[in-house]
Design an enzyme around this catalytic site. Structure first.
Site, mmCIF file in Angstrom:
data_model
loop_
_atom_site.group_PDB
_atom_site.id
_atom_site.type_symbol
_atom_site.label_atom_id
_atom_site.label_comp_id
_atom_site.label_asym_id
_atom_site.label_seq_id
_atom_site.Cartn_x
_atom_site.Cartn_y
_atom_site.Cartn_z
ATOM 1 N N CYS A 282 -72.337 33.136 -60.868
ATOM 2 C CA CYS A 282 -71.167 33.464 -60.056
ATOM 3 C C CYS A 282 -70.687 32.162 -59.431
ATOM 4 O O CYS A 282 -71.445 31.503 -58.711
ATOM 5 C CB CYS A 282 -71.549 34.484 -58.989
ATOM 6 N N CYS B 92 -66.333 24.978 -43.532
ATOM 7 C CA CYS B 92 -67.410 25.902 -43.176
ATOM 8 C C CYS B 92 -67.744 25.885 -41.691
ATOM 9 O O CYS B 92 -67.982 24.833 -41.104
ATOM 10 C CB CYS B 92 -68.660 25.580 -43.995
ATOM 11 N N CYS C 210 -69.502 20.367 -45.164
ATOM 12 C CA CYS C 210 -68.358 21.002 -45.823
ATOM 13 C C CYS C 210 -67.265 21.319 -44.790
ATOM 14 O O CYS C 210 -67.494 22.076 -43.838
ATOM 15 C CB CYS C 210 -68.795 22.272 -46.530
ATOM 16 N N CYS D 55 -75.103 40.563 -51.883
ATOM 17 C CA CYS D 55 -75.182 39.109 -51.978
ATOM 18 C C CYS D 55 -75.988 38.583 -50.791
ATOM 19 O O CYS D 55 -75.571 38.740 -49.640
ATOM 20 C CB CYS D 55 -73.786 38.498 -51.979
ATOM 21 N N CYS E 61 -77.496 39.372 -55.828
ATOM 22 C CA CYS E 61 -77.030 38.007 -56.075
ATOM 23 C C CYS E 61 -77.551 37.130 -54.945
ATOM 24 O O CYS E 61 -77.389 37.466 -53.773
ATOM 25 C CB CYS E 61 -75.504 37.958 -56.113
ATOM 26 N N ARG F 228 -63.176 38.098 -58.364
ATOM 27 C CA ARG F 228 -63.441 38.740 -57.081
ATOM 28 C C ARG F 228 -62.488 38.240 -56.013
ATOM 29 O O ARG F 228 -62.351 37.031 -55.785
ATOM 30 C CB ARG F 228 -64.886 38.475 -56.655
ATOM 31 N N CYS G 205 -76.380 24.253 -40.444
ATOM 32 C CA CYS G 205 -76.493 23.668 -41.775
ATOM 33 C C CYS G 205 -76.338 22.148 -41.700
ATOM 34 O O CYS G 205 -75.491 21.647 -40.958
ATOM 35 C CB CYS G 205 -75.421 24.260 -42.687
#
Length: 406
Positions: free
Chosen positions: A202, A72, A69, A109, A142, A272, A65
């Site tokens: 979400c 992550c 972040c 998801c 999702c 959740r 990616c």
């Protein structure tokens, strides 16, 4: 305790607590934590009974990616030894999703690492949604693909996505300390685009990144203002090779207080219990079911979770039941509002997190890591106060030749 009685009354009326009351929940002592859980549990049961919704993650594209972040393992410059692979084929993703559905999940998801999808990526995901729906027409889908561009939310909805996940993660004031390659406002905008397209939103948070109580309250109140239907609460998984690998700031009791605060602030929303529950709540996981009405089944994006059969046993032993596809997740007033917006999903076989932490396409030469039955994962030596020995990199399921954990 007068505070808890007040919060229960407000929760049953869908009335927001004050910031001071939310902060007071986080400031309660460990001796009071069972009282806090019992109080928030009354609100949870009033809106969701004793049902637990199961969700299942499929990591469509892992690693590489371009975003930075800090939490992550898929981030730019990550040294985490995670699986790295390009887009799964629709039939591969459908097979992975089928394992989750067979385990009792009613929502799948679909997550892809990167800044955000290209239009070609949206086509790929649309084909994947079609492949899953062909086999499991009642499953909720999702999507979690990162920052959306104009028109992409509408295309995903038209393809059959019922929900879109994009987490705020932390407070606006501290967001720049966690990520520099996009902004907090970018995340808010993406959630709003999903809502405007008629998808169920979400959006949640990650606790344990060194934030203050004030930061936690800020992000949860921001989520209340944004009004998603689902709020995943993640607890930082300090993965070796990330900047936050040494951050072990949570205790089981603090995790319970955070979940209770979220429930009081968002009483009628699907809360959740998401990533990190196993390593931070540990043996107190069953208590968290009194606060959250939804969990992820099995593994996460790049780390392993509790065995799926153990999740099901935990739910049953704690006196809860798995929510069926014929049951509407959300309270009637929220489900009706979604239907009026055109999403048609209150969580009864047509809705869609806490899915991925970040969402741009991986380089075309990325290939699946080869996993073998005898593969082992090295973990860092546990430092005082850490449970690094509980963090295992995922080596099964999507992107491998091994069966998934579901």
């Amino acid at each position: 305790m007068d505070l808890l009685n007040t919060l229960v009354d407000k929760g049953l009326r869908r009335e927001s607590p004050t910031r001071e009351e939310a902060l007071a929940v986080l400031a309660t002592s460990d001796d009071e934590v069972l009282d806090v859980v019992a109080a928030a549990g009354k609100v949870r049961r009033a809106w969701f009974g004793r049902r637990v919704k199961l969700n299942y993650l499929v990591n469509l594209k892992s690693g590489l990616c371009p975003e930075d972040c800090s939490y992550c393992s898929q981030r730019l410059g990550s040294k985490s030894e995670i699986l790295k692979y390009t887009w799964l084929k629709p039939e591969q993703a459908a097979a992975a999703a089928g394992a989750g559905v067979a385990g009792g999940a009613k929502r799948v998801c679909l997550v892809a690492s990167g800044r955000g999808p290209t239009d070609r990526d949206v086509d790929r995901v649309s084909q994947t949604i079609a492949a899953i729906k062909e086999e499991h027409q009642d499953v909720e889908i999702c999507a979690c693909l990162g920052l959306l561009s104009d028109g992409q939310a509408e295309r995903l909805k038209d393809a059959g996505a019922n929900a879109y996940n994009h987490n705020l993660n932390t407070s606006e004031a501290t967001y720049g300390d966690i990520t520099t390659t996009h902004t907090y406002a970018d995340r808010v905008s993406t959630v709003q685009q999903a809502q405007a397209a008629g998808m169920s939103a979400c959006s949640g948070l990650i606790a344990g990144m060194g934030e203050s109580d004030e930061d936690l309250v800020d992000v949860v109140f921001s989520l209340r203002d944004l009004d998603p239907d689902s709020v995943p609460v993640n607890f930082l998984i300090p993965i070796e090779g990330t900047p936050l690998a040494g951050d072990w700031n949570l205790t089981p009791q603090r995790c319970l207080r955070i979940l209770a605060m979220v429930r009081f602030v968002c009483p009628d929303v699907e809360v959740r219990l998401a990533g990190g529950r196993e390593i931070h709540l540990r043996t107190l996981q069953p208590l968290a079911l009194n606060l959250a009405n939804s969990i992820f089944l099995g593994d996460y994006l790049t780390t392993e979770g509790q065995a799926g059969e153990d999740d099901l046993a935990m739910i049953a032993d704690a006196g809860f039941e798995v929510e069926g596809t014929d049951t509407t997740t959300l309270p009637a007033h929220r489900a009706d509002a979604l239907a009026a917006a055109g999403s048609g999903c209150g969580g009864h076989g047509a809705e869609g997190g806490g899915c991925g932490p970040c969402g741009d396409a991986a380089p075309a030469d990325a290939v699946p890591a080869q996993a073998t039955a005898g593969a082992t994962v090295s973990t860092p030596a546990a430092t005082e106060g850490s449970h690094a020995d509980l963090v295992a990199v995922r080596r099964r399921g999507a992107g491998t030749d091994l069966p998934p954990n579901a």
